[in-house]
Design a protein around this motif. Structure first.
Motif, PDB file in Angstrom:
ATOM      1  N   UNK A   4      12.907  23.097 -13.405  1.00  0.00           N
ATOM      2  CA  UNK A   4      11.825  22.470 -12.648  1.00  0.00           C
ATOM      3  C   UNK A   4      11.388  21.171 -13.310  1.00  0.00           C
ATOM      4  N   UNK A   5      11.297  21.144 -14.638  1.00  0.00           N
ATOM      5  CA  UNK A   5      10.929  19.921 -15.349  1.00  0.00           C
ATOM      6  C   UNK A   5      11.986  18.843 -15.191  1.00  0.00           C
ATOM      7  N   UNK A   6      13.258  19.236 -15.223  1.00  0.00           N
ATOM      8  CA  UNK A   6      14.342  18.274 -15.035  1.00  0.00           C
ATOM      9  C   UNK A   6      14.281  17.669 -13.643  1.00  0.00           C
ATOM     10  N   UNK A   7      14.061  18.505 -12.631  1.00  0.00           N
ATOM     11  CA  UNK A   7      13.967  18.018 -11.254  1.00  0.00           C
ATOM     12  C   UNK A   7      12.769  17.085 -11.119  1.00  0.00           C
ATOM     13  N   UNK A   8      11.631  17.439 -11.718  1.00  0.00           N
ATOM     14  CA  UNK A   8      10.440  16.602 -11.676  1.00  0.00           C
ATOM     15  C   UNK A   8      10.693  15.250 -12.349  1.00  0.00           C
ATOM     16  N   UNK A   9      11.338  15.256 -13.513  1.00  0.00           N
ATOM     17  CA  UNK A   9      11.634  14.016 -14.233  1.00  0.00           C
ATOM     18  C   UNK A   9      12.566  13.119 -13.426  1.00  0.00           C
ATOM     19  N   UNK A  10      13.587  13.697 -12.814  1.00  0.00           N
ATOM     20  CA  UNK A  10      14.528  12.919 -11.997  1.00  0.00           C
ATOM     21  C   UNK A  10      13.813  12.360 -10.786  1.00  0.00           C
ATOM     22  N   UNK A  11      12.944  13.154 -10.160  1.00  0.00           N
ATOM     23  CA  UNK A  11      12.200  12.699  -8.992  1.00  0.00           C
ATOM     24  C   UNK A  11      11.285  11.536  -9.359  1.00  0.00           C
ATOM     25  N   UNK A  12      10.572  11.647 -10.463  1.00  0.00           N
ATOM     26  CA  UNK A  12       9.697  10.557 -10.895  1.00  0.00           C
ATOM     27  C   UNK A  12      10.484   9.306 -11.250  1.00  0.00           C
ATOM     28  N   UNK A  13      11.600   9.457 -11.916  1.00  0.00           N
ATOM     29  CA  UNK A  13      12.433   8.309 -12.285  1.00  0.00           C
ATOM     30  C   UNK A  13      12.959   7.610 -11.039  1.00  0.00           C
ATOM     31  N   UNK A  14      13.315   8.377 -10.021  1.00  0.00           N
ATOM     32  CA  UNK A  14      13.822   7.785  -8.785  1.00  0.00           C
ATOM     33  C   UNK A  14      12.698   7.105  -8.012  1.00  0.00           C
ATOM     34  N   UNK A  15      11.468   7.576  -8.144  1.00  0.00           N
ATOM     35  CA  UNK A  15      10.349   7.009  -7.401  1.00  0.00           C
ATOM     36  C   UNK A  15       9.843   5.703  -8.002  1.00  0.00           C
ATOM     37  N   UNK A  16      10.025   5.485  -9.268  1.00  0.00           N
ATOM     38  CA  UNK A  16       9.500   4.283  -9.927  1.00  0.00           C
ATOM     39  C   UNK A  16      10.074   3.002  -9.339  1.00  0.00           C
ATOM     40  N   UNK A  17      11.400   2.855  -9.151  1.00  0.00           N
ATOM     41  CA  UNK A  17      11.894   1.614  -8.555  1.00  0.00           C
ATOM     42  C   UNK A  17      11.357   1.375  -7.152  1.00  0.00           C
ATOM     43  N   UNK A  18      11.174   2.446  -6.380  1.00  0.00           N
ATOM     44  CA  UNK A  18      10.641   2.281  -5.029  1.00  0.00           C
ATOM     45  C   UNK A  18       9.223   1.729  -5.091  1.00  0.00           C
ATOM     46  N   UNK A  19       8.433   2.191  -6.037  1.00  0.00           N
ATOM     47  CA  UNK A  19       7.081   1.676  -6.197  1.00  0.00           C
ATOM     48  C   UNK A  19       7.116   0.206  -6.594  1.00  0.00           C
ATOM     49  N   UNK A  20       8.011  -0.151  -7.488  1.00  0.00           N
ATOM     50  CA  UNK A  20       8.104  -1.537  -7.962  1.00  0.00           C
ATOM     51  C   UNK A  20       8.521  -2.474  -6.839  1.00  0.00           C
ATOM     52  N   UNK A  21       9.379  -2.008  -5.918  1.00  0.00           N
ATOM     53  CA  UNK A  21       9.838  -2.849  -4.815  1.00  0.00           C
ATOM     54  C   UNK A  21       8.717  -3.173  -3.835  1.00  0.00           C
ATOM     55  N   UNK A  22       7.715  -2.327  -3.760  1.00  0.00           N
ATOM     56  CA  UNK A  22       6.608  -2.548  -2.828  1.00  0.00           C
ATOM     57  C   UNK A  22       5.616  -3.579  -3.347  1.00  0.00           C
ATOM     58  N   UNK A  23       5.669  -3.870  -4.618  1.00  0.00           N
ATOM     59  CA  UNK A  23       4.748  -4.835  -5.220  1.00  0.00           C
ATOM     60  C   UNK A  23       5.047  -6.228  -4.653  1.00  0.00           C
ATOM     61  N   UNK A  24       4.009  -6.908  -4.261  1.00  0.00           N
ATOM     62  CA  UNK A  24       4.162  -8.260  -3.721  1.00  0.00           C
ATOM     63  C   UNK A  24       3.560  -9.238  -4.727  1.00  0.00           C
ATOM     64  N   UNK A  25       4.356 -10.191  -5.155  1.00  0.00           N
ATOM     65  CA  UNK A  25       3.859 -11.213  -6.072  1.00  0.00           C
ATOM     66  C   UNK A  25       2.854 -12.093  -5.344  1.00  0.00           C
ATOM     67  N   UNK A  26       1.840 -12.572  -6.045  1.00  0.00           N
ATOM     68  CA  UNK A  26       0.880 -13.462  -5.394  1.00  0.00           C
ATOM     69  C   UNK A  26       1.564 -14.774  -5.009  1.00  0.00           C
ATOM     70  N   UNK A  27       1.066 -15.437  -3.973  1.00  0.00           N
ATOM     71  CA  UNK A  27       1.653 -16.721  -3.593  1.00  0.00           C
ATOM     72  C   UNK A  27       1.462 -17.743  -4.712  1.00  0.00           C
TER      73      UNK A  27
END
Length: 120
Positions: A4-27
């Motif tokens: 369960x911890x391994x699955x949780x760690x993999x899930x969190x690691x996979x979610x981090x890039x998706x979160x970073x892609x949503x970030x919008x740099x200021x103009x």
């Protein structure tokens, strides 16, 4: 538990890039917008034809985040500068990084204030 911890760690690691892609740099600030505007138009003109006019002498102000107004000159070899003004949006996630919403010619080049004053 270990599985369960391994699955949780993999899930969190996979979610981090998706979160970073949503970030919008200021103009960018107005001066950087002017630099990008000149760079993009110059690069585009080079891909089409070497004899196209080049954008130069851009002077921009930022009215609100991502909203700009600029004066600029078009330079073509053998001709005097042609003065222009534009209103534009910063749209880095669209096909065009800069979206021009209004544009026209002015009697004078220079600062945006000088270009606007020449419209009277």
């Amino acid at each position: 538990m270990r599985c369960a911890l391994t699955v949780l760690a993999v899930t969190l690691a996979a979610a981090v890039p998706a979160q970073a892609d949503r970030r919008v740099d200021p103009p960018p600030p107005a001066r950087e917008f002017a630099r990008v505007f000149i760079g993009l138009t110059t690069a585009y003109a080079r891909t089409l034809d070497t004899d196209l006019p080049r954008v130069s002498h851009a002077h921009c102000v930022q009215a609100a985040p991502g909203h700009y107004m600029c004066s600029y000159a078009l330079a073509k070899s053998g001709r005097s500068l042609e003065c222009h003004i534009m209103q534009a949006l910063w749209t880095p996630r669209r096909a065009s990084t800069i979206t021009v919403t209004l544009a026209g010619r002015t009697a004078r080049c220079g600062t945006l204030r000088e270009a606007i004053a020449s419209l009277r």
